[in-house]
Scaffold this motif. Structure first.
Motif, short mmCIF file in Angstrom:
data_model
loop_
_atom_site.label_atom_id
_atom_site.label_comp_id
_atom_site.label_asym_id
_atom_site.label_seq_id
_atom_site.Cartn_x
_atom_site.Cartn_y
_atom_site.Cartn_z
N ASP A 127 0.81 -1.24 -0.03
CA ASP A 127 -0.04 0.30 0.03
C ASP A 127 0.79 1.45 -0.06
OD1 ASP A 127 -2.23 -1.57 -0.01
OD2 ASP A 127 -2.56 -0.96 2.06
N ALA A 128 1.90 1.07 0.73
CA ALA A 128 2.78 2.44 0.83
C ALA A 128 3.61 2.73 -0.54
CB ALA A 128 4.03 1.94 1.93
N LEU A 129 4.01 1.50 -1.23
CA LEU A 129 4.64 1.69 -2.62
C LEU A 129 3.67 2.16 -3.54
CD1 LEU A 129 6.94 -1.78 -2.62
CD2 LEU A 129 7.45 0.54 -2.11
N GLU A 130 2.61 1.92 -3.39
CA GLU A 130 1.51 2.42 -4.36
C GLU A 130 1.36 3.86 -4.35
OE1 GLU A 130 -2.21 0.20 -3.91
OE2 GLU A 130 -1.51 -1.65 -4.98
N LYS A 131 1.62 4.56 -3.28
CA LYS A 131 1.29 5.86 -2.90
C LYS A 131 2.65 6.53 -3.24
CE LYS A 131 -1.97 5.25 0.71
NZ LYS A 131 -3.07 5.77 -0.19
N MET A 132 3.55 6.00 -3.66
CA MET A 132 5.05 6.49 -3.88
C MET A 132 5.12 7.00 -5.24
SD MET A 132 7.34 4.25 -1.40
CE MET A 132 8.86 5.16 -1.79
N SER A 133 5.88 8.23 -5.48
CA SER A 133 6.23 8.76 -6.78
C SER A 133 7.21 7.97 -7.62
CB SER A 133 6.36 10.13 -6.76
OG SER A 133 7.92 10.09 -6.30
N ALA A 134 7.24 7.69 -8.89
CA ALA A 134 8.53 7.13 -9.52
C ALA A 134 9.79 7.46 -8.94
CB ALA A 134 8.13 7.38 -11.12
N GLU A 135 9.89 8.56 -8.57
CA GLU A 135 11.17 9.30 -8.22
C GLU A 135 11.29 8.52 -6.60
OE1 GLU A 135 9.85 11.64 -11.36
OE2 GLU A 135 8.75 11.16 -9.37
N GLU A 136 10.59 8.61 -5.99
CA GLU A 136 10.61 7.84 -4.70
C GLU A 136 10.81 6.59 -4.81
OE1 GLU A 136 7.77 10.70 -1.71
OE2 GLU A 136 6.88 9.08 -3.05
N ILE A 137 10.01 5.79 -5.81
CA ILE A 137 10.44 4.14 -5.90
C ILE A 137 11.71 4.15 -6.39
CG2 ILE A 137 9.97 2.31 -7.53
CD1 ILE A 137 7.76 2.86 -5.56
N ALA A 138 12.35 4.64 -7.30
CA ALA A 138 13.82 4.68 -7.57
C ALA A 138 14.69 5.00 -6.48
CB ALA A 138 14.27 5.70 -8.75
N ASN A 154 19.63 -0.31 -12.06
CA ASN A 154 18.61 0.08 -13.08
C ASN A 154 17.27 0.33 -12.39
OD1 ASN A 154 20.37 -0.62 -15.10
ND2 ASN A 154 19.53 -2.68 -14.95
N THR A 155 17.37 1.27 -11.51
CA THR A 155 16.09 1.81 -10.60
C THR A 155 15.17 2.61 -11.39
OG1 THR A 155 17.44 3.52 -9.75
CG2 THR A 155 17.42 1.29 -8.39
N SER A 156 15.72 3.41 -12.49
CA SER A 156 15.05 4.44 -13.28
C SER A 156 13.75 3.65 -13.81
CB SER A 156 15.90 4.88 -14.55
OG SER A 156 16.25 3.86 -15.44
N LYS A 157 13.57 2.46 -14.02
CA LYS A 157 12.53 1.79 -14.76
C LYS A 157 11.74 0.85 -13.81
CE LYS A 157 14.05 1.79 -19.43
NZ LYS A 157 14.32 0.84 -20.54
N LEU A 158 12.24 1.03 -12.43
CA LEU A 158 11.28 0.54 -11.37
C LEU A 158 10.11 0.68 -10.90
CD1 LEU A 158 12.37 -1.99 -9.33
CD2 LEU A 158 13.06 -0.19 -7.90
#
Length: 257
Positions: A124-135, A145-149
């Protein structure tokens, strides 16, 4: 004359508390007796126990009273009076999972259900994170290769770590639990991990905080006991993993000295 507020019911899922040190039990005792503002809970009875008064802060001396408090919060107060105690821990855990809409099998092991709960919070937390935060989170965890994560990709990685078990699973548990406790109580685990774990947990604290805020709104309607049982179950999941990986943790701590 000595009095006992609530009797401990033998519970194989809580017996391991006897193997923990008083320092390791400290966070659990705190969240059972204090609310998110650091004030004493009006609904707790642990501090009225004779063994608590006699031995605090040597929590190990009254681990059964700690376990009984968890069982008590998991059951209806009036029903507890007739039962002579609360409900088994697994029942408390499943009740929390139902409240948090966790997908689990009630016939699974307690540890497996606890992992399902932690994965639900993390997902649930990951779903609320932006692409930048995920990377950023992926980079903190040493992924390439976190840019496409994506959140789904990171969830799959975390799920594999949990299924593999061992020290990596313990580290992931620390990250999640530390972020949850920080979001609820504005203080993480007092037995802090290394810098990586603390930094990674800080990235998750914001999104997990949003989850907790929404959850607490539901809890206020459904019953205040969840404000105790939810963090307590999450803390117990951490302590169980800590106990199971103690040897590996000691080795890692020696290496990092």
């Amino acid at each position: 004359m000595e009095t006992q507020i609530m009797a401990y019911r033998h519970d194989p899922d809580l017996e391991f508390l006897d193997s923990l040190s008083s320092e390791e039990l400290n966070d659990l005792v705190y969240l059972l007796t204090h609310d998110k503002d650091g004030e004493r809970r009006l609904t707790e009875s642990l501090t009225q126990e004779d063994n608590y008064k006699k031995h605090y802060p040597d929590h190990k001396q009254y681990w059964k009273e700690i376990a009984a408090e968890i069982q008590c919060f998991g059951g209806n107060t009036f029903a507890n009076m007739f039962r002579g105690g609360g409900v088994p821990y697994k029942e408390v855990l499943c009740d929390v999972c139902d409240k948090m809409k966790v997908n689990y099998n009630k016939d699974s092991s307690t540890k497996k259900i606890e992992q399902n709960l932690l994965m639900k919070i993390l997902e649930d937390a990951l779903e609320k994170m932006s692409a930048e935060e995920i990377a950023k989170l992926g980079k903190e965890l040493g992924l390439e290769n976190t840019s496409k994560l994506t959140s789904q990709g990171l969830t799959a990685i975390f799920l594999a770590v949990f299924r593999a078990g061992g020290f990596k699973s313990y580290q992931l548990t620390v990250i999640i639990v530390n972020a949850v406790l920080t979001a609820i109580f504005n203080r993480g685990l007092t037995l802090g991990g290394n810098v990586l774990l603390t930094r990674t947990a800080s990235i998750l604290t914001g999104p997990i905080g949003w989850i907790i805020t929404g959850l607490w709104t539901m809890v206020d309607i459904a019953g205040p006991a969840y404000r105790v049982t939810i963090p307590a179950v999450i803390q117990i999941a951490y302590l169980r993993t800590l106990m199971e990986n103690r040897e590996a943790i000691n080795i890692a701590n020696t290496i990092n000295l």
